[in-house]
Motif scaffolding. Structure first.
Motif, mmCIF file in Angstrom:
data_model
loop_
_atom_site.group_PDB
_atom_site.id
_atom_site.type_symbol
_atom_site.label_atom_id
_atom_site.label_comp_id
_atom_site.label_asym_id
_atom_site.label_seq_id
_atom_site.Cartn_x
_atom_site.Cartn_y
_atom_site.Cartn_z
ATOM 1 N N GLN A 23 32.687 34.623 32.950
ATOM 2 C CA GLN A 23 32.633 36.073 32.749
ATOM 3 C C GLN A 23 32.771 36.799 34.087
ATOM 4 O OE1 GLN A 23 28.935 36.595 30.665
ATOM 5 N NE2 GLN A 23 29.856 36.224 28.657
ATOM 6 N N ILE A 24 32.124 36.269 35.107
ATOM 7 C CA ILE A 24 32.231 36.868 36.439
ATOM 8 C C ILE A 24 33.663 36.744 36.950
ATOM 9 C CG2 ILE A 24 31.489 36.645 38.848
ATOM 10 C CD1 ILE A 24 28.691 35.895 37.665
ATOM 11 N N ARG A 25 34.299 35.607 36.685
ATOM 12 C CA ARG A 25 35.698 35.451 37.101
ATOM 13 C C ARG A 25 36.583 36.498 36.436
ATOM 14 N NH1 ARG A 25 39.438 30.833 35.120
ATOM 15 N NH2 ARG A 25 39.344 32.235 33.355
ATOM 16 N N ASP A 26 36.339 36.774 35.150
ATOM 17 C CA ASP A 26 37.120 37.796 34.444
ATOM 18 C C ASP A 26 36.961 39.159 35.117
ATOM 19 O OD1 ASP A 26 37.972 35.900 32.613
ATOM 20 O OD2 ASP A 26 36.529 36.491 31.061
ATOM 21 N N ILE A 27 35.737 39.488 35.525
ATOM 22 C CA ILE A 27 35.480 40.760 36.199
ATOM 23 C C ILE A 27 36.191 40.800 37.546
ATOM 24 C CG2 ILE A 27 33.683 42.179 37.272
ATOM 25 C CD1 ILE A 27 31.824 41.167 34.975
ATOM 26 N N VAL A 28 36.091 39.721 38.295
ATOM 27 C CA VAL A 28 36.751 39.650 39.601
ATOM 28 C C VAL A 28 38.261 39.778 39.441
ATOM 29 C CG1 VAL A 28 37.253 38.129 41.561
ATOM 30 C CG2 VAL A 28 34.905 38.385 40.754
ATOM 31 N N ASP A 29 38.822 39.133 38.428
ATOM 32 C CA ASP A 29 40.263 39.236 38.190
ATOM 33 C C ASP A 29 40.682 40.683 37.968
ATOM 34 O OD1 ASP A 29 40.569 36.494 38.438
ATOM 35 O OD2 ASP A 29 40.703 36.127 36.265
ATOM 36 N N MET A 71 39.029 43.408 38.917
ATOM 37 C CA MET A 71 38.811 44.153 40.162
ATOM 38 C C MET A 71 39.947 43.904 41.149
ATOM 39 S SD MET A 71 34.692 43.649 40.570
ATOM 40 C CE MET A 71 34.654 44.250 42.232
ATOM 41 N N GLU A 72 40.383 42.658 41.264
ATOM 42 C CA GLU A 72 41.485 42.343 42.170
ATOM 43 C C GLU A 72 42.780 43.026 41.719
ATOM 44 O OE1 GLU A 72 40.277 38.017 44.057
ATOM 45 O OE2 GLU A 72 41.542 38.050 42.265
ATOM 46 N N ARG A 92 42.456 40.824 47.462
ATOM 47 C CA ARG A 92 41.980 39.498 47.067
ATOM 48 C C ARG A 92 40.551 39.294 47.554
ATOM 49 N NH1 ARG A 92 43.577 36.535 43.503
ATOM 50 N NH2 ARG A 92 42.980 34.687 44.630
ATOM 51 N N LEU A 93 39.757 38.677 46.744
ATOM 52 C CA LEU A 93 38.384 38.349 47.098
ATOM 53 C C LEU A 93 38.391 37.208 48.105
ATOM 54 C CD1 LEU A 93 35.386 38.982 46.195
ATOM 55 C CD2 LEU A 93 35.597 36.975 44.738
ATOM 56 N N GLN A 132 30.703 28.748 40.319
ATOM 57 C CA GLN A 132 31.311 30.036 40.642
ATOM 58 C C GLN A 132 32.242 29.917 41.839
ATOM 59 O OE1 GLN A 132 30.225 33.150 38.695
ATOM 60 N NE2 GLN A 132 32.365 32.983 39.204
ATOM 61 N N ALA A 133 31.810 29.224 42.867
ATOM 62 C CA ALA A 133 32.643 29.018 44.041
ATOM 63 C C ALA A 133 33.911 28.243 43.679
ATOM 64 C CB ALA A 133 31.865 28.276 45.125
ATOM 65 N N ASP A 134 33.778 27.236 42.834
ATOM 66 C CA ASP A 134 34.936 26.433 42.433
ATOM 67 C C ASP A 134 35.919 27.244 41.593
ATOM 68 O OD1 ASP A 134 33.769 24.304 43.748
ATOM 69 O OD2 ASP A 134 33.033 23.339 41.910
ATOM 70 N N ILE A 135 35.403 28.029 40.650
ATOM 71 C CA ILE A 135 36.266 28.817 39.762
ATOM 72 C C ILE A 135 37.005 29.900 40.541
ATOM 73 C CG2 ILE A 135 36.235 30.537 37.903
ATOM 74 C CD1 ILE A 135 34.007 28.878 36.604
ATOM 75 N N LEU A 136 36.307 30.570 41.456
ATOM 76 C CA LEU A 136 36.924 31.655 42.221
ATOM 77 C C LEU A 136 37.673 31.155 43.447
ATOM 78 C CD1 LEU A 136 34.056 34.299 42.105
ATOM 79 C CD2 LEU A 136 36.164 34.295 40.769
#
Length: 68
Positions: free
Chosen positions: A8-14, A16-17, A23-24, A43-47
């Protein structure tokens, strides 16, 4: 549950980017869930960016102490 949170956090970051065009390069985290090292690693691995945890994990309590 922890993996779902990370995605879910990855979706938000995507989003936002995409909106910002930036890029984050790192993710600074706080809150109760940072106690889960497994979640922070996922989280670190996914992002594919470093996840930075604060030295003081209870930042809300620290802020209240400073205000007092």
């Amino acid at each position: 549950m922890l993996e779902a949170t990370a995605y879910q956090i990855r979706d938000i970051v995507d989003v936002m980017e995409k909106d910002s065009g930036l890029r984050l390069t790192q993710l600074k985290v706080d809150g109760g869930m940072i106690a889960y090292a497994f979640l922070m690693q996922i989280q670190a691995d996914i992002l594919n960016v470093p996840v930075i945890r604060p030295t003081v994990t209870e930042t809300t309590v620290l802020g209240a102490a400073y205000a007092a």
